[in-house]
Write an enzyme that holds these catalytic residues in place. Structure first.
Site, mmCIF file in Angstrom:
data_model
loop_
_atom_site.group_PDB
_atom_site.id
_atom_site.type_symbol
_atom_site.label_atom_id
_atom_site.label_comp_id
_atom_site.label_asym_id
_atom_site.label_seq_id
_atom_site.Cartn_x
_atom_site.Cartn_y
_atom_site.Cartn_z
ATOM 1 N N SER A 1 0.845 -1.194 0.000
ATOM 2 C CA SER A 1 0.000 0.000 0.000
ATOM 3 C C SER A 1 0.879 1.243 0.000
ATOM 4 O O SER A 1 2.106 1.158 0.104
ATOM 5 C CB SER A 1 -0.884 0.005 1.236
ATOM 6 N N LYS A 2 0.227 2.383 -0.108
ATOM 7 C CA LYS A 2 0.957 3.651 -0.127
ATOM 8 C C LYS A 2 1.865 3.789 1.093
ATOM 9 O O LYS A 2 2.904 4.419 1.044
ATOM 10 C CB LYS A 2 -0.029 4.820 -0.158
ATOM 11 N N ARG A 3 1.436 3.181 2.192
ATOM 12 C CA ARG A 3 2.234 3.279 3.426
ATOM 13 C C ARG A 3 3.616 2.639 3.274
ATOM 14 O O ARG A 3 4.519 2.912 4.033
ATOM 15 C CB ARG A 3 1.491 2.628 4.596
ATOM 16 N N ASP A 4 3.742 1.749 2.292
ATOM 17 C CA ASP A 4 5.048 1.117 2.084
ATOM 18 C C ASP A 4 5.991 2.013 1.291
ATOM 19 O O ASP A 4 7.037 1.573 0.833
ATOM 20 C CB ASP A 4 4.874 -0.219 1.358
ATOM 21 N N GLY A 5 5.597 3.262 1.114
ATOM 22 C CA GLY A 5 6.481 4.193 0.407
ATOM 23 C C GLY A 5 6.160 4.194 -1.068
ATOM 24 O O GLY A 5 4.996 4.264 -1.448
#
Ligand code: GLU
Length: 481
Positions: free
Chosen positions: A250-254
């Site tokens: 997801s976006k949270r993974d950069g």
């Protein structure tokens, strides 16, 4: 039968690595079979779709070399086709208008939940009489259009990745909405699961290759193919890309969009190569490096795994560095110039040969193009300063004498050559009566401001061409003394 596949991104964000990987598998399959790869932009979500995302998707696919044979087709330009198909379903009694209000739907779901059942539409408006419909319309209710799904239906297909997959009609949530609310004499905005099928039929798609998150949609879509009297294509549901921790990426993974990978300095060939390995392996599973065209020759879904594919930065970095090392200096220079410019480094068109020598010098140490900014800082910034370790080196006994000897030799030299540089080092060793290692370390500290970096003699030659070397040696001597 000629293979026809498609990639159907929604322009609600930049081209995501997951979509790009799906595009890669579609492309590989199409090229393997000498078929057609079609690009369709699924822009029916008017609120979230943006032209700049469409552009980002087109640019990303082009950059990766995933050339398409037809399209881009835009769903928003094909509304007549969808409305016509909905009318056909209504006329055939396979779809109907449903006037259930949002409040009634909420109530229905709450009651189902209270009974411990999964939420579903209970098909309550399937058999309305014309009078009942008129009464709802008189109340001002706007209907959606629903497609009938028989609870007793068994839907099965042989997935090219997952083998036999089967669903019960009763697990699909009841009759499905295919068009949004609109006055009863109109047809509202058609929805995803419906338009995909109309398009795939219209575009003669033979194989639908897409992410595993679409499996439940496929069950519904197969019923729609049948209702539209169309042949059902083959399906391949590809494994999701997982974060290194094993969760959905997801976006949270950069970084997740292709344009971000590109900005960081991954090259298209490396990223394309890496994406083919996210879920697929070549028959010779030790082979890690190949072009998309080479992968296409060997590609088949037999070698695509069902398990999620973990994103492995180390492997991507390794592949990228392999590609970078093989790029000739002139081409590498073209790729690096924007990074140097963005960093604010100054150079003129006349510096091109110098830049090419620099690219050749650092090429073998690059993991990503972006690394060139730090790695070549000491060659662009005149007063780069000295790191703590360099300062400590400069304060060693013998350093001052050795550097002074080199400075003296340089005074009578025009453009330095590698041979002259070696001779000056030898002279410094004897003049200062120190070991060669000390001269080399001190010279590195003085010229580059640090204790590690690219080849010292080559660095020196480049600094010399820009008349920076004597100045650095003087600055170093000021610390050394
Ligand atoms: N627009 C859909 C998506 O971006 C495409 C799904 C499909 O390939 O059918 O997920």
């Amino acid at each position: 039968m000629s293979v026809r596949v498609r990639i159907a991104p929604s322009p609600t964000g930049n081209l995501h690595i997951g979509t790009a990987r799906t595009a890669v598998f579609n492309w590989l399959f199409a090229r393997h079979h000498g078929g057609q790869f079609i690009l369709r932009i699924e822009d029916t979500d008017l609120e979230r779709s943006r032209p700049e995302f469409t552009q980002n998707i087109l640019d990303g696919l082009t950059w990766l070399g995933l050339n398409w044979d037809e399209g881009p087709f835009f769903q928003t330009k094909r509304m007549d086709l969808y409305q016509q198909a909905i009318r056909t379903l209504l006329d055939n009694g396979l779809a109907y208008r449903c006037y259930t209000s949002e409040a009634e739907l909420d109530e229905m779901r709450a009651a189902q939940e209270a009974r411990g059942q999964a939420p579903r539409y209970d098909n309550r408006h399937r058999h309305l009489t014309p009078d009942q419909e008129a009464a709802f319309q008189a109340e001002g209710r706007l209907p959606v259009i629903r497609f009938k799904i028989e609870d007793g239906r068994e839907i099965a297909w042989k997935d090219m990745v997952r083998g036999t997959v089967s669903w019960r009609g009763s697990d699909l949530g009841g009759d499905m909405v295919i068009a949004r609310r609109a006055p009863a004499d109109e047809i509202g905005q058609p929805l995803y699961n419906f338009v995909v099928v109309v398009d795939d039929v219209d575009m003669n798609i033979t194989h639908v290759i897409r992410g595993e998150d679409h499996v439940a949609n496929t069950a519904k879509q197969i019923l729609l193919y049948e209702a539209l009297g169309a042949a059902v294509p083959e399906f391949a549901h590809t494994p999701l890309i997982l974060s290194p921790a094993g969760k959905k990426l997801s976006k949270r993974d950069g970084v997740t969009s292709i344009s971000d990978f590109r900005k960081m300095g991954y090259v298209a060939d490396a990223l394309g190569n890496y994406m083919t390995l996210l879920g697929w392996s070549p028959p010779d599973s030790t082979q890690e490096r190949f072009t998309l065209a080479e992968a296409a020759e060997q590609f088949s879904f037999d070698r695509v795994t069902k398990a999620g594919a973990k994103f492995d930065w180390d492997k991507l970095n390794w592949l990228n560095s392999q590609y970078l090392h093989d790029i000739p200096a002139d081409r590498l220079t073209d790729l690096l110039i924007p990074y140097w410019q963005n960093a604010g480094y100054e150079f003129d068109p006349g510096d091109r040969p110098w830049l090419e020598q620099l690219a050749a010098l650092i090429g073998a140490s690059l993991v990503r193009l972006e690394d060139a900014v730090e790695m070549s800082r000491y060659l662009f910034i005149v007063d780069v300063g000295f790191s703590d370790t360099a300062t400590a080196q400069l304060q060693q006994d013998g350093t001052a004498a050795a550097l002074q000897s080199i400075l003296d030799s340089l005074a009578s030299t025009q453009t330095l050559t590698a041979d002259e540089a070696q001779t000056m080092i030898k002279t410094a060793v004897s003049t200062a009566s120190v070991k060669k290692g000390l001269v080399m370390r001190s010279l590195r500290a003085a010229l580059t401001g640090d204790m590690q970096g690219p080849d010292l003699i080559q660095s020196w030659l480049l600094l010399n061409q820009h008349q920076i070397d004597q100045r650095r040696l003087q600055q170093a001597l000021a610390i050394a003394k």
